[in-house]
Enzyme design. Sequence first.
Site, PDB file in Angstrom:
ATOM      1  N   MET A  11      17.334  65.844  18.158  1.00  0.00           N
ATOM      2  CA  MET A  11      18.619  65.444  17.609  1.00  0.00           C
ATOM      3  C   MET A  11      19.480  66.752  17.133  1.00  0.00           C
ATOM      4  O   MET A  11      18.987  67.854  16.683  1.00  0.00           O
ATOM      5  CB  MET A  11      17.924  64.649  16.296  1.00  0.00           C
ATOM      6  CG  MET A  11      17.459  63.524  16.761  1.00  0.00           C
ATOM      7  SD  MET A  11      18.301  62.131  17.370  1.00  0.00           S
ATOM      8  CE  MET A  11      19.455  61.662  15.965  1.00  0.00           C
ATOM      9  N   ASN A  12      20.659  66.436  16.960  1.00  0.00           N
ATOM     10  CA  ASN A  12      21.698  67.333  16.302  1.00  0.00           C
ATOM     11  C   ASN A  12      21.783  68.732  16.831  1.00  0.00           C
ATOM     12  O   ASN A  12      21.993  69.710  16.308  1.00  0.00           O
ATOM     13  CB  ASN A  12      21.222  67.635  15.041  1.00  0.00           C
ATOM     14  CG  ASN A  12      21.414  66.132  14.070  1.00  0.00           C
ATOM     15  OD1 ASN A  12      22.081  65.332  14.456  1.00  0.00           O
ATOM     16  ND2 ASN A  12      20.457  65.838  13.252  1.00  0.00           N
ATOM     17  N   LYS A  15      24.682  67.577  21.811  1.00  0.00           N
ATOM     18  CA  LYS A  15      24.679  67.061  23.283  1.00  0.00           C
ATOM     19  C   LYS A  15      26.036  66.416  23.339  1.00  0.00           C
ATOM     20  O   LYS A  15      26.578  66.600  24.272  1.00  0.00           O
ATOM     21  CB  LYS A  15      23.512  66.127  23.460  1.00  0.00           C
ATOM     22  CG  LYS A  15      22.059  66.679  23.443  1.00  0.00           C
ATOM     23  CD  LYS A  15      21.030  65.723  23.675  1.00  0.00           C
ATOM     24  CE  LYS A  15      20.942  64.723  22.771  1.00  0.00           C
ATOM     25  NZ  LYS A  15      20.610  65.366  21.102  1.00  0.00           N
ATOM     26  N   GLU A  88      23.365  59.701  25.446  1.00  0.00           N
ATOM     27  CA  GLU A  88      22.064  58.784  25.163  1.00  0.00           C
ATOM     28  C   GLU A  88      21.030  58.483  26.415  1.00  0.00           C
ATOM     29  O   GLU A  88      20.752  57.161  26.555  1.00  0.00           O
ATOM     30  CB  GLU A  88      22.508  57.694  24.348  1.00  0.00           C
ATOM     31  CG  GLU A  88      23.192  58.097  23.005  1.00  0.00           C
ATOM     32  CD  GLU A  88      22.646  59.025  22.078  1.00  0.00           C
ATOM     33  OE1 GLU A  88      21.333  59.326  22.190  1.00  0.00           O
ATOM     34  OE2 GLU A  88      23.110  59.594  21.207  1.00  0.00           O
ATOM     35  N   GLN A  90      18.294  59.161  27.664  1.00  0.00           N
ATOM     36  CA  GLN A  90      16.938  58.847  27.114  1.00  0.00           C
ATOM     37  C   GLN A  90      16.763  57.106  27.353  1.00  0.00           C
ATOM     38  O   GLN A  90      15.638  56.553  27.778  1.00  0.00           O
ATOM     39  CB  GLN A  90      16.461  59.080  25.936  1.00  0.00           C
ATOM     40  CG  GLN A  90      16.999  58.231  24.802  1.00  0.00           C
ATOM     41  CD  GLN A  90      18.159  59.272  24.294  1.00  0.00           C
ATOM     42  OE1 GLN A  90      18.963  60.095  24.844  1.00  0.00           O
ATOM     43  NE2 GLN A  90      18.687  58.870  22.965  1.00  0.00           N
ATOM     44  N   CYS A 182      10.366  72.463  14.749  1.00  0.00           N
ATOM     45  CA  CYS A 182       9.795  72.998  15.672  1.00  0.00           C
ATOM     46  C   CYS A 182       8.491  72.175  15.879  1.00  0.00           C
ATOM     47  O   CYS A 182       7.848  71.532  15.026  1.00  0.00           O
ATOM     48  CB  CYS A 182       9.551  74.553  15.306  1.00  0.00           C
ATOM     49  SG  CYS A 182       8.284  74.603  13.827  1.00  0.00           S
ATOM     50  N   HIS A 185       5.811  72.534  12.605  1.00  0.00           N
ATOM     51  CA  HIS A 185       6.193  71.804  11.425  1.00  0.00           C
ATOM     52  C   HIS A 185       6.097  70.393  11.700  1.00  0.00           C
ATOM     53  O   HIS A 185       5.526  69.433  10.937  1.00  0.00           O
ATOM     54  CB  HIS A 185       7.605  72.239  10.815  1.00  0.00           C
ATOM     55  CG  HIS A 185       7.439  73.557  10.371  1.00  0.00           C
ATOM     56  ND1 HIS A 185       8.019  74.654  10.830  1.00  0.00           N
ATOM     57  CD2 HIS A 185       6.568  74.154   9.364  1.00  0.00           C
ATOM     58  CE1 HIS A 185       7.764  75.849  10.039  1.00  0.00           C
ATOM     59  NE2 HIS A 185       6.852  75.491   9.320  1.00  0.00           N
TER      60      HIS A 185
END
Length: 192
Positions: A11-12, A15, A88, A90, A182, A185
């Site tokens: 996300m973010n 794209k 989008e 996906q 990442c 995390h």
Amino acid sequence: MAKLYFNYSSMNAGKSTVLLQAAYNYEERGMNALLMIAAFDDRGGKGRIASRIGLAADADIFTAEDNVFRHVEKVNEKTPVDAVLVDEAQFLTEEQVWQLAGLADQMGIPVMCFGLRTDFQGKLFPGSATLLAVADNLKEIKTICWCGRKATMVARLDGNGRIVEEGEQVVIGGNETYVSLCRKHWSRRELA
């Protein structure tokens, strides 16, 4: 020779911005890029692709039941289509990805798809899995985790900003619902 491209990220990462820039480039050259977006993603408005930096454009919508090859074929009969840009991606079905490949292979129309690779549980979306398997060109659009490392995963947040680990694969939302992390995390479920 036309190709099927898959530009993916978490996300973010920008794209939609990259897609809109590509559409502008086609328009600037007097060419027609057909923009498409999933019908249920109405964050920018129904049938509208919008980026977080304020760029937006109208787009044709697709549902899981649509034959995107036939749709582009019909549009092309009225106005020549020089490229197809799908946001989008996906949310495409496996069959729709093959239909897009057919546009490149049979009609000679380049198809550029932009979307998430994985969901909030680290699982591939069906459209993304098929694009990763059959696209001629794969490109990762990069963004960063709060720690500064490359973000490759997406975490879903509840209304209180806590990470959610269960639920439907598809829940439409923006920064209030998702955060890019990442792998380290994401695995630890750590938000800054």
